[in-house]
Design a protein around this motif. Structure first.
Motif, PDB file in Angstrom:
ATOM      1  N   HIS A  23     -23.037 -31.227  42.082  1.00 43.81           N
ATOM      2  CA  HIS A  23     -22.169 -31.261  43.261  1.00 43.81           C
ATOM      3  C   HIS A  23     -21.471 -29.912  43.471  1.00 43.81           C
ATOM      4  CE1 HIS A  23     -18.745 -32.278  45.833  1.00 43.81           C
ATOM      5  NE2 HIS A  23     -19.501 -33.246  46.305  1.00 43.81           N
ATOM      6  N   PHE A  27     -22.667 -28.308  46.907  1.00 46.26           N
ATOM      7  CA  PHE A  27     -21.926 -28.859  48.052  1.00 46.26           C
ATOM      8  C   PHE A  27     -21.719 -27.813  49.147  1.00 46.26           C
ATOM      9  CE2 PHE A  27     -18.245 -30.043  50.586  1.00 46.26           C
ATOM     10  CZ  PHE A  27     -18.610 -31.328  50.975  1.00 46.26           C
TER      11      PHE A  27
ATOM     12  N   LYS B  58     -14.243 -30.619  49.560  1.00 51.74           N
ATOM     13  CA  LYS B  58     -15.157 -30.520  48.431  1.00 51.74           C
ATOM     14  C   LYS B  58     -14.717 -31.460  47.305  1.00 51.74           C
ATOM     15  CE  LYS B  58     -17.160 -26.761  45.754  1.00 51.74           C
ATOM     16  NZ  LYS B  58     -17.099 -25.313  45.519  1.00 51.74           N
TER      17      LYS B  58
END
Lengths: 182, 413
Positions: A23, A27, B58
């Protein structure tokens, strides 16, 4: 590459550290790619998260990638974007001309200082799907030409040509017409 | 946009990617600089138009992602239980039928172990067995058992090497080569043998096929497979226990005793005839009658002596095929105990043949013996029966009452 394989193997075992690393690494690039395609921050946030949820489903169903996590995630992101467009019909843009800045300024300055994300979004909508993909991968996902070619299964020459045509179209839209003489 | 211009643009974009300043690049293309400049400016601006995710977004996405992963870890992987496995095989067969059509299933019929369609063949068999009714299931299972043997034989003939297993009757056993049904089975020290192998017993054989036969890895002898159809009379022997209570009642013993003397009378004639032939070994043969005389017959080149005790069933003529039971004497002569035609010739003879058959069986032939008694009172067969049947004769007597009718009817018909 070797690191990515090891990371992927641990991710398949649902190792929390490995998943967190996936991630953290991907991301932002996924978000940038999606943002280029949809031109809207809020939508891009939702869609980027959706890409990772689909990654988990793929791990559960054992359809997750065997080697290239980067390329695979791009593929998922591309599908998420096209699904989004299928669901949300986009109203045609009418105020295109008004949004273009005045013709007196230096074109380079205009492009660098005055362009907004909204301008870009409208200009991007003029591109073919393939051109949008190349621009988003190059400038959003930040893949070099060579990687874009591999990801899309095309030659580097073909990608360069797609990119050149896309940029010519974007320039025509983003920079006042009289300065762009094609 | 013409090709020439496009090529220039591509060259410019390459240079831009190598961090060359726009003015420096455009200086190389003075005639197209005006057209190229906005394009290079756009290309240079694109990275700056890129959106960056906020740290908050995020972190939020990361939190959702990891909690979804945690939930996934706690969900056990999909289990395939016993029931679902069975269902799966049903569904698989059904699907294969639909997708590939019945043709594939038919094609799988001739497939051998190791072939791509073999799994389908076995799955179809299993489905057929599980949907068969109880009455036909046995026959179906036997049919599939034959199929296993045929498959093994085909693999051996083709010289293929595949793991197989089948069930068959042991036909012969040399030290390292057995014949099970029609399959040559190589037995080596590594072969695991369970149970006591013997010719005529059924064995479950596992191994690898080879051009020389099946290299057995394991042979399991099935237990309790001695064919004992004669055991059926034993239930009738249970009539005896019902009569045994009677002796305990005082009036009964006289009633149960009465039949017994009837047997000793036949037994008494039995003793002398069987006594002389007791020492020799009895042999059985089948052959064509080549000559007939009062003292000896020649059957398939073999001289067989005839005496007063020889039982000759039917009107046998030269040229006919007969079955002979003879006693080989110590000095090597063959003395016929019984000669009969092979196969039933006519109704009359049929009766006698039936009687004859039961003679040799001795111990366990309670039922058969009783037939004889009811069929013909004066039959010489009694002699043979008497020999070994002392214990069971009492049964015979009790059976007579119930059995004679049935048997009699059968013979008459």
């Amino acid at each position: 590459m070797q690191d990515e394989l090891a990371l992927l193997a641990r991710a398949r075992a649902l190792d929390p550290d490995a998943l967190a690393q996936v991630h953290d690494t991907y991301f932002a690039p996924i978000f940038r790619y999606v943002a280029f395609r949809v031109g809207d921050r809020h939508t891009a946030e939702d869609l980027a998260s959706e890409v990772f949820t689909r990654f988990l489903s793929a791990l559960r169903d054992r359809t997750a990638p065997q080697n290239t996590l980067r390329g695979w995630l791009y593929g998922v992101a591309a599908r998420v974007v096209s699904d989004h467009y299928r669901k949300h019909y986009r109203a045609p843009q009418v105020e295109l001309d008004e949004s273009i800045v005045s013709s007196e300024s230096n074109p380079a300055d205009i492009v660098e200082t005055m362009l907004t994300h909204e301008d870009l979004k409208q200009a991007m909508s003029e591109l073919t799907d393939e051109q949008q993909n190349v621009i988003s991968l190059r400038f959003g996902y930040e893949l070099p030409i060579q990687e874009v070619a591999r990801t899309l299964g095309k030659t580097e020459g073909a990608i360069k040509q797609l990119q050149a045509r896309a940029i010519a179209t974007l320039a025509r839209k983003l920079v006042p017409s009289q300065t762009v003489d094609l | 946009m013409d090709i020439d211009f496009e090529t220039k643009l591509i060259e410019c974009l390459d240079a831009l990617e190598n961090h060359e300043p726009i003015d420096q690049i455009l200086a190389r293309y003075p005639e197209d600089a005006t057209r190229l400049r906005p394009m290079l400016a756009t290309a240079g601006a694109l990275p700056t138009l890129r959106m960056e995710p906020s740290e908050a977004v995020k972190a939020k996405s990361r939190g959702t992602f990891l909690s979804q992963a945690r939930a996934l870890r706690q969900t056990p992987p999909r289990r395939t239980g016993f029931v679902s496995r069975i269902l799966t095989s049903f569904v698989a067969v059904a699907l294969v039928c639909i997708v590939l059509g019945a043709g594939a299933v038919a094609a799988s019929g001739s497939s051998l172990p190791g072939d791509p369609l073999y799994g389908l063949k076995r799955a179809v068999e299993n489905v057929r067995l599980s949907v068969a009714d109880t009455a036909s299931r046995g026959a179906l299972a036997a049919q599939f058992e034959r199929t296993r043997i045929d498959e093994t034989e085909a693999l051996v003939e083709a010289g293929r090497s595949t793991k197989v297993e089948f069930v068959g009757t042991i036909k012969s056993m040399q030290s390292d080569t057995w014949l099970v049904d029609k399959v040559t089975v190589q037995v080596n020290p590594a072969t695991r043998i369970e149970g006591e192998p013997a010719i005529g017993r059924r064995a479950q054989v596992e191994g690898i096929t080879s051009p020389n036969g099946l290299q057995a890895t394991s042979i399991k002898i099935e237990t309790g497979n001695e064919p004992t159809p004669e055991s059926t009379p034993k239930p009738t022997a249970t009539t005896e226990p019902t009569s045994t209570p009677r002796p305990s009642n005082t009036p009964a013993p006289t009633a149960t005793r009465t039949p017994v003397p009837a047997v000793p009378t036949s037994e008494s004639t039995a003793v002398p005839t069987t006594a002389p032939t007791a020492e020799p070994t009895q042999v059985e043969m089948t052959g064509d009658v080549q000559s007939i005389s009062a003292q000896a017959w020649i059957i398939d080149g073999q001289t067989i002596e005839i005496n007063a005790q020889t039982e000759i069933n039917g009107n046998i003529a030269v040229g006919q095929r007969v079955k002979v039971k003879a006693n080989r004497t110590a000095d090597g002569r063959m003395v016929a105990a019984q000669i009969e035609l092979t196969g039933n010739s006519n109704g009359n003879n049929g009766n006698q043949n039936n009687n004859a058959n039961s003679n040799n069986n001795g111990n366990s032939n309670d039922n058969a013996n009783s037939n004889q008694n009811t069929n013909d009172n004066s039959n010489s067969n009694d002699n043979h029966n008497g020999n070994s049947n002392d214990n069971t004769n009492s049964n015979q007597n009790t059976n007579d009452n119930s059995n004679s009718n049935d048997n009699h009817n059968g013979n008459d018909g």
